[in-house]
Write a protein that holds these residues in place. Structure first.
Motif, short mmCIF file in Angstrom:
data_model
loop_
_atom_site.label_atom_id
_atom_site.label_comp_id
_atom_site.label_asym_id
_atom_site.label_seq_id
_atom_site.Cartn_x
_atom_site.Cartn_y
_atom_site.Cartn_z
N ALA A 33 18.26 87.87 12.60
CA ALA A 33 18.98 88.50 11.22
C ALA A 33 19.48 87.29 10.64
N THR A 34 20.25 86.22 11.24
CA THR A 34 20.60 85.22 10.37
C THR A 34 19.98 84.18 10.06
N VAL A 35 19.00 83.55 11.06
CA VAL A 35 18.31 82.42 10.75
C VAL A 35 16.90 82.74 10.16
N VAL A 36 16.10 83.67 10.62
CA VAL A 36 14.93 84.04 10.14
C VAL A 36 14.79 84.62 8.93
N LEU A 37 15.73 85.73 8.80
CA LEU A 37 15.93 86.78 7.72
C LEU A 37 16.64 86.17 6.53
N GLY A 38 18.09 86.14 6.83
CA GLY A 38 18.69 85.55 6.00
C GLY A 38 18.77 83.89 5.61
N GLY A 39 18.11 83.07 6.60
CA GLY A 39 17.94 81.44 6.60
C GLY A 39 16.65 81.66 5.60
N ASP A 44 26.26 94.53 10.87
CA ASP A 44 27.50 94.59 11.26
C ASP A 44 28.39 93.45 11.68
N ALA A 45 27.57 92.50 11.75
CA ALA A 45 28.23 91.15 12.10
C ALA A 45 28.31 90.31 11.23
N ALA A 46 27.36 90.36 10.12
CA ALA A 46 27.22 89.40 8.87
C ALA A 46 28.64 89.26 8.27
N ASP A 47 28.47 87.95 8.07
CA ASP A 47 29.62 87.56 7.11
C ASP A 47 29.19 87.47 5.52
N HIS A 48 28.01 87.37 5.33
CA HIS A 48 27.30 87.38 3.90
C HIS A 48 25.97 88.24 4.00
N ILE A 49 25.74 89.26 3.07
CA ILE A 49 24.59 90.02 3.24
C ILE A 49 23.78 89.70 1.76
N PHE A 50 22.55 89.60 2.01
CA PHE A 50 21.62 89.61 1.02
C PHE A 50 21.12 90.92 0.76
N GLU A 62 28.71 78.78 12.15
CA GLU A 62 29.88 79.32 11.31
C GLU A 62 29.64 80.69 10.54
N LEU A 63 28.29 80.79 10.13
CA LEU A 63 28.11 81.87 9.09
C LEU A 63 26.98 82.44 9.68
N LYS A 64 27.20 84.12 9.71
CA LYS A 64 26.25 84.96 9.97
C LYS A 64 25.68 85.61 8.72
N LEU A 65 24.16 85.65 8.66
CA LEU A 65 23.69 86.57 7.44
C LEU A 65 22.98 87.74 7.91
#
Length: 381
Positions: A89-95, A161-167, A118-121
């Protein structure tokens, strides 16, 4: 063509395999799954220390400049261990949204935070009526001065549920199924008007239903052209399919290994059941399916960073169709050969089959992609 890993890639693979073998066996995974968050902050930090979060980002943005091959290596390893942390979710999608859509200023601000763990997406794109159609967006964004106001609902937001920022994708113009008029907005997960309902998926990972009720987003948080976000989403989805295909290879490897082990130790009529030829044929079927899936995954990996959208998406259609078919065959045979124990929560093979099923349904199941491929005249049509 040379498919051997480079020295650096081999070191990455060996290091990650050792970490997961030491810290992420099935019993430890079950304990992690029972934690309130459903994933391990300790392991998340370990991934960051290894540089896994920084892998796909360009060096000038604070990353390591890795290719889809490095992502493939990581995702295979995560699949073998059934990792629960929101790496995908963080690195592949948000990243992916950051890499392909964000401005230089946005990348400079957020990429180092992601790379450091430090940041989850998360990417909030799917909606209740959208099925697998990326252009179906009902969430609305209306202008408010220099900024925007978002209202709508998003479903099955992986890692939401864990993300700090959501696209968040939202329609800035046109009808709900138009190709144009879709924007991407980076929203603080604590923003006023945003509500999250988290839940556990069947495979043990976590997702969220997200509602937006008049969420204000400043102009600085718009990703790319607010009328042409679909092109970014399509590219991110293609890269996600390649990554999921690699994860599926790791899952299928474990399904095969667990089944072979069981055939050697489970006895019937005084001999291991692996001595029976019909069961050997079933095990061979799993192996053949695995190798066929591995081949198409290598092709998808090579095509993941192609700028030719038509060829790239054809490759992903083919990969998803084959991965879904092969994964279903491998999972069903593995469960059948294990018998009743394969369906219990205490035994690993059922958990691998659940993850395989979830992978098939993410970004379109195998029937959907096979139909899309046929409509386009095949892989090289």
């Amino acid at each position: 063509m040379d498919f051997d890993l480079t020295e650096e890639q081999s070191i990455l693979k060996d290091s990650l395999d050792r970490l997961l073998a030491d810290k992420y066996d099935f019993e430890k995974r079950m304990k992690i799954m029972a934690q309130p968050d459903g994933w391990s902050g300790e392991m998340w930090n370990a991934y960051a220390e290894m540089g896994l979060m920084a892998l796909p980002f360009a060096e000038e943005d604070g990353g390591l400049g890795g290719s889809p091959v490095e992502t493939m290596i990581v995702m295979e390893a995560l699949g073998r261990a059934l990792v629960l942390e929101p790496y995908f979710a963080t690195v592949v999608l948000g990243g992916g949204v950051l890499r392909h859509g964000a401005s230089a200023e946005q990348r400079a601000e957020f990429v180092p935070l992601v790379a450091g763990g430090e940041l989850k997406l998360a990417l909030a794109h799917t909606e209740r009526n959208s099925r697998y159609d990326l252009n179906h967006v009902e969430t609305v964004a209306r202008r408010d001065g220099d900024g925007w106001v978002l209202s709508g609902q998003k479903s099955v937001v992986l890692g939401g549920d864990a993300a700090d920022h959501i696209f968040v994708t939202a329609r800035t113009a046109g009808d709900i199924r138009d190709m144009n008029g879709i924007g991407i907005f980076m929203v603080d997960a604590k923003a006023e008007g945003l509500a999250r309902r988290s839940y556990t998926n069947q495979d043990g990972t976590h997702a969220a239903e997200i509602s937006l009720d008049g969420v204000t987003v400043p102009a600085a948080s718009v990703i790319g052209d607010p009328g042409d976000g679909l092109s970014i989403i399509r590219r991110v989805a293609d890269e996600a399919i390649a990554a999921l295909s690699a994860e599926a290879i790791g899952v299928m490897e474990k399904l095969h290994a667990l089944t072979l082990e069981y055939l050697k130790v489970r006895k019937q009529f005084g001999v291991p059941i692996g001595a029976f030829q019909v069961l050997q044929h079933k095990a061979v079927d799993i192996f053949v399916a695995l190798e066929q899936a591995r081949s198409i995954t290598l092709y998808a990996t090579m095509m993941a960073d192609s700028d030719d959208e038509d060829e790239r998406s054809r490759a992903m259609n083919a990969a998803k169709a084959e991965i879904g078919r092969a994964g279903q065959l491998a999972g069903e045979n593995a469960i059948q050969l294990h018998g009743g124990v394969g369906m219990t929560m205490e035994y690993a093979v059922g958990h691998y089959f659940k993850r395989m099923t979830s992978i098939d349904l993410t970004f379109g199941d195998h029937d959907h992609h096979l139909r899309r491929l046929a409509e386009r005249g095949g892989l090289f049509g």
